[in-house]
Write a protein that holds these residues in place. Structure first.
Motif, PDB file in Angstrom:
ATOM      1  N   ALA A 112       0.813  -1.220   0.000  1.00  0.00           N
ATOM      2  CA  ALA A 112       0.000   0.000   0.000  1.00  0.00           C
ATOM      3  C   ALA A 112       0.842   1.264   0.000  1.00  0.00           C
ATOM      4  O   ALA A 112       0.311   2.348  -0.257  1.00  0.00           O
ATOM      5  N   TRP A 113       2.144   1.150   0.319  1.00  0.00           N
ATOM      6  CA  TRP A 113       2.942   2.383   0.360  1.00  0.00           C
ATOM      7  C   TRP A 113       4.310   2.276  -0.307  1.00  0.00           C
ATOM      8  O   TRP A 113       4.835   3.267  -0.783  1.00  0.00           O
ATOM      9  N   ARG A 114       4.905   1.099  -0.370  1.00  0.00           N
ATOM     10  CA  ARG A 114       6.238   0.985  -0.963  1.00  0.00           C
ATOM     11  C   ARG A 114       6.170   1.240  -2.463  1.00  0.00           C
ATOM     12  O   ARG A 114       5.349   0.658  -3.162  1.00  0.00           O
ATOM     13  N   ALA A 115       7.056   2.122  -2.972  1.00  0.00           N
ATOM     14  CA  ALA A 115       6.948   2.524  -4.376  1.00  0.00           C
ATOM     15  C   ALA A 115       8.303   2.656  -5.060  1.00  0.00           C
ATOM     16  O   ALA A 115       8.480   3.479  -5.949  1.00  0.00           O
ATOM     17  N   GLY A 116       9.275   1.840  -4.639  1.00  0.00           N
ATOM     18  CA  GLY A 116      10.576   1.881  -5.286  1.00  0.00           C
ATOM     19  C   GLY A 116      11.449   3.002  -4.752  1.00  0.00           C
ATOM     20  O   GLY A 116      11.011   3.839  -3.966  1.00  0.00           O
ATOM     21  N   GLU A 117      12.706   3.026  -5.194  1.00  0.00           N
ATOM     22  CA  GLU A 117      13.659   3.966  -4.624  1.00  0.00           C
ATOM     23  C   GLU A 117      13.359   5.427  -4.951  1.00  0.00           C
ATOM     24  O   GLU A 117      13.791   6.321  -4.226  1.00  0.00           O
ATOM     25  N   ASP A 118      12.613   5.675  -6.028  1.00  0.00           N
ATOM     26  CA  ASP A 118      12.236   7.062  -6.329  1.00  0.00           C
ATOM     27  C   ASP A 118      10.780   7.356  -5.990  1.00  0.00           C
ATOM     28  O   ASP A 118      10.298   8.469  -6.203  1.00  0.00           O
ATOM     29  N   GLY A 119      10.073   6.362  -5.478  1.00  0.00           N
ATOM     30  CA  GLY A 119       8.682   6.551  -5.090  1.00  0.00           C
ATOM     31  C   GLY A 119       7.701   6.623  -6.236  1.00  0.00           C
ATOM     32  O   GLY A 119       6.534   6.968  -6.044  1.00  0.00           O
ATOM     33  N   ARG A 120       8.147   6.252  -7.441  1.00  0.00           N
ATOM     34  CA  ARG A 120       7.306   6.474  -8.617  1.00  0.00           C
ATOM     35  C   ARG A 120       6.919   5.190  -9.352  1.00  0.00           C
ATOM     36  O   ARG A 120       6.428   5.249 -10.480  1.00  0.00           O
ATOM     37  N   ALA A 121       7.079   4.053  -8.728  1.00  0.00           N
ATOM     38  CA  ALA A 121       6.766   2.795  -9.397  1.00  0.00           C
ATOM     39  C   ALA A 121       5.312   2.741  -9.858  1.00  0.00           C
ATOM     40  O   ALA A 121       5.008   2.197 -10.918  1.00  0.00           O
ATOM     41  N   VAL A 122       4.418   3.301  -9.072  1.00  0.00           N
ATOM     42  CA  VAL A 122       2.994   3.323  -9.433  1.00  0.00           C
ATOM     43  C   VAL A 122       2.622   4.652 -10.072  1.00  0.00           C
ATOM     44  O   VAL A 122       1.832   4.695 -11.029  1.00  0.00           O
ATOM     45  N   LEU A 123       3.189   5.736  -9.569  1.00  0.00           N
ATOM     46  CA  LEU A 123       2.853   7.067 -10.085  1.00  0.00           C
ATOM     47  C   LEU A 123       3.080   7.189 -11.587  1.00  0.00           C
ATOM     48  O   LEU A 123       2.240   7.729 -12.321  1.00  0.00           O
ATOM     49  N   ASP A 124       4.218   6.708 -12.057  1.00  0.00           N
ATOM     50  CA  ASP A 124       4.518   6.841 -13.480  1.00  0.00           C
ATOM     51  C   ASP A 124       3.521   6.074 -14.334  1.00  0.00           C
ATOM     52  O   ASP A 124       3.059   6.567 -15.371  1.00  0.00           O
ATOM     53  N   GLU A 125       3.174   4.879 -13.898  1.00  0.00           N
ATOM     54  CA  GLU A 125       2.194   4.093 -14.650  1.00  0.00           C
ATOM     55  C   GLU A 125       0.831   4.778 -14.657  1.00  0.00           C
ATOM     56  O   GLU A 125       0.125   4.795 -15.673  1.00  0.00           O
ATOM     57  N   LEU A 126       0.471   5.373 -13.539  1.00  0.00           N
ATOM     58  CA  LEU A 126      -0.797   6.098 -13.455  1.00  0.00           C
ATOM     59  C   LEU A 126      -0.796   7.301 -14.388  1.00  0.00           C
ATOM     60  O   LEU A 126      -1.766   7.546 -15.116  1.00  0.00           O
TER      61      LEU A 126
END
Length: 208
Positions: A112-126
């Motif tokens: 629910a919160w872990r998103a890779g070292e830059d925090g964008r693993a989900v954000l970029d796809e969205l």
């Protein structure tokens, strides 16, 4: 899945600031407990779909909608792939965005919160997928930490042809997840030593 935090409250406020549109069709991506989907339904949306990878989150969203008698349909799936071919008047998302070391989890609460070292693993796809799922005049509202790169989100959405801006900001104390990773964030140079606060941003992107 975990209890709604300040980021959910901030995005809920942005949802309530949106004009009421009779018959609006809304998608809440990464719904968690369904708090934002319920906010949209209470704000007058006619049809709200809530999506999450977690079975527990989907069940919680369904239960909360039933308790409140609100028109929310919760489905399990990954981001926009859970609703293929559909378009929406409003897309909401409070995605995983905490920069964290190591591989992404395949399950469990940390998803629910872990998103890779830059925090964008989900954000970029969205950011890549949401523009095509917006109807003309449709709006995307997304909240995340400024540590993930506010300008990167804005630029990605503008490059997709959306009119994009930051509509709200708030500096808040670290929650339990950020406190857990504070030392690693300092070691990466993402925050100054001893910092225990982060800036949250709400970004609004509208299709012409």
């Amino acid at each position: 899945m975990y209890a709604p935090q300040e980021d959910t409250r901030l995005l809920a406020r942005a949802v309530r600031d949106e004009p009421r549109t009779p018959g609006a069709v809304v998608l809440d991506v990464c719904t968690g407990t369904g708090a934002l989907a319920l906010t949209a339904a209470a704000h007058g949306a006619a049809h709200v779909t809530a999506v999450d990878l977690s079975r527990r989150a989907v069940l919680a969203a369904r239960w909360n909608a039933r308790l409140r008698g609100l028109p929310v349909r919760a489905v399990r799936g990954s981001l926009l792939s859970a609703v293929p071919g559909r378009t929406f008047d409003l897309i909401l998302s409070n995605p995983p965005y905490v920069p964290t070391p190591g591989p992404l989890p395949s399950g469990g609460a940390e998803r629910a919160w872990r998103a890779g070292e830059d925090g964008r693993a989900v954000l970029d796809e969205l950011c890549e997928g949401a523009p095509a799922a917006l109807r003309p005049g449709g709006v995307l509202l997304v909240v995340h930490s400024a540590l993930c790169g506010t300008e990167r989100t804005v630029e990605m959405l503008r490059e997709s042809g959306l009119s994009t801006r930051v509509v709200d900001r708030e500096i808040v104390p670290y929650g339990p997840v950020m406190r857990r990773h504070a030392r690693w964030l300092e070691e990466r140079g993402l925050v100054e030593p001893g910092v225990q606060k982060e800036e949250l941003v709400v970004i609004r992107a509208e299709r012409a």
